[in-house]
Design an enzyme around this catalytic site. Sequence first.
Site, PDB file in Angstrom:
ATOM      1  N   PHE A 153       0.818  -1.107   0.081  1.00 20.02           N
ATOM      2  CA  PHE A 153      -0.267   0.263  -0.169  1.00 20.02           C
ATOM      3  C   PHE A 153       0.549   1.642  -0.031  1.00 20.02           C
ATOM      4  O   PHE A 153       2.121   1.798   0.452  1.00 20.02           O
ATOM      5  CB  PHE A 153      -0.763   0.372   0.662  1.00 20.02           C
ATOM      6  N   ASP A 238       9.777   2.399   2.584  1.00 19.68           N
ATOM      7  CA  ASP A 238       8.214   2.821   2.769  1.00 19.68           C
ATOM      8  C   ASP A 238       7.654   3.072   4.351  1.00 19.68           C
ATOM      9  O   ASP A 238       7.424   1.998   4.985  1.00 19.68           O
ATOM     10  CB  ASP A 238       6.894   2.909   1.762  1.00 19.68           C
ATOM     11  N   LYS A 267       1.871  10.800   7.660  1.00 22.16           N
ATOM     12  CA  LYS A 267       1.439  10.067   9.227  1.00 22.16           C
ATOM     13  C   LYS A 267       1.742  10.335  10.334  1.00 22.16           C
ATOM     14  O   LYS A 267       1.966  11.916  10.473  1.00 22.16           O
ATOM     15  CB  LYS A 267       0.761   8.859   9.360  1.00 22.16           C
TER      16      LYS A 267
END
Length: 413
Positions: A153, A238, A267
């Site tokens: 993702f 990531d 985030k």
Amino acid sequence: MQTILPSLTSKPAFTTQDYINLETTYGANNYHPLDVVLTKGQGVWVWDIEGNQYLDCLSAYSALNQGHCHPRILQAMVEQASKLTLTSRAFYNDQLGLFYQKLSQLSGLPKVLPMNSGAEAVETAIKAIRKWAYTVKGVPANQAEIIVCKNNFAGRTISLISFSTEKQYRFGFAPFTPGFKVIPYGDAAALEAAITANTAAFFLEPIQGEGGIIIPPDGYLREVERICRENNVLLVFDEIQTGLGRTGKMFAFEYEGVKPDGITVGKALSGGFYPISAFVSTHEVMDVFNPGDHGSTFGGNPLAAAVGRAALDVIVDERLTERAAELGDYFISGLREIKSPYVKEVRGRGLLIGVELKPSAGGARRFCKALMQVGILAKETREHIIRFAPPLVITRSQLDWALERIEGVLMAS
Ligand SMILES: *Cc1c(COP(=O)(O)O)cnc(C)c1O
């Protein structure tokens, strides 16, 4: 000053259903939230408009490692918001450099390129990787390949869904961006076999978050590092979900002591206050960018930089990484002690935890609804996995409180 008293003729306050109706009437239907309308958050807790209190076990997909409305980040935000919020990168500002320095020190990588959303940080990484391939490695024009993993993702832009393996993320959005090759996750031999002379990078999550908290076999990251080095292929992680303390290390790649050429972060980089992300890399990679090559109006604005720096300070000063390691072990063993007939496996690292249910359990969503009824907000990941990722400021006694309720739901439902 005049006080405004509630008038007897005014409409009654909105109900939960009213707010849900407003969202469904005017909003796009691209999410499927639980039926709870939140209005306040503090630390690990959130409250709905009816006054019910919940323990947040999702942390906005790990964007709230520092907890809701952390007072120190709030103060930095308010102070900076009343001074200077946006300059654009046409001018320098007195916050950005300090933020760069902190992020660079914590990641061990010397150069930072700031963006806003996680997806933009990944897009930035892809641009850097491709340009490095053409201008440094010498890959022929338009031939650069990036190897990624099944079940990844990386966000929702066209280029990022172009290498997604989730049907729904792609359906109806073609044509896709070429230049990606997908291999199985956790399989170093597959990487070795997939590399060609045109391979620019291997781009992967050190633990797959949205994919269902998938932890690769021990030694995998070291092995892929060796293969990348031997083939002059960049290794880029990531760390948008796994980074910033979540897994019990500042960055999850530290578990195997590898040295990536770049990472993406987002985030928790703002502790939930503001969209802030970055691509962080070696000089060799970041040096491909020249003025005008890439940019963002809001990326690196002074408000983001001040908030981001405070958010990083909180992680270090409150030992959130160490807490995630200790409390994660505690939470995982507590979850493993629950002998539910529905649970297939409990896995996790630090406070990034997945409880995978058996196919016969009827899906994770009904358990998430039942957890909500007892004061715990969690969300299903894929169909059969409940993710538990509370803010890292959580305490042992709050985890005990949660474990008792989770056990009740997993035994009864
Ligand atoms: C959430 C996430 C992204 C995308 O971040 P957005 O801010 O939603 O664009 C990218 N990579 C990983 C691993 C993520 O978990």
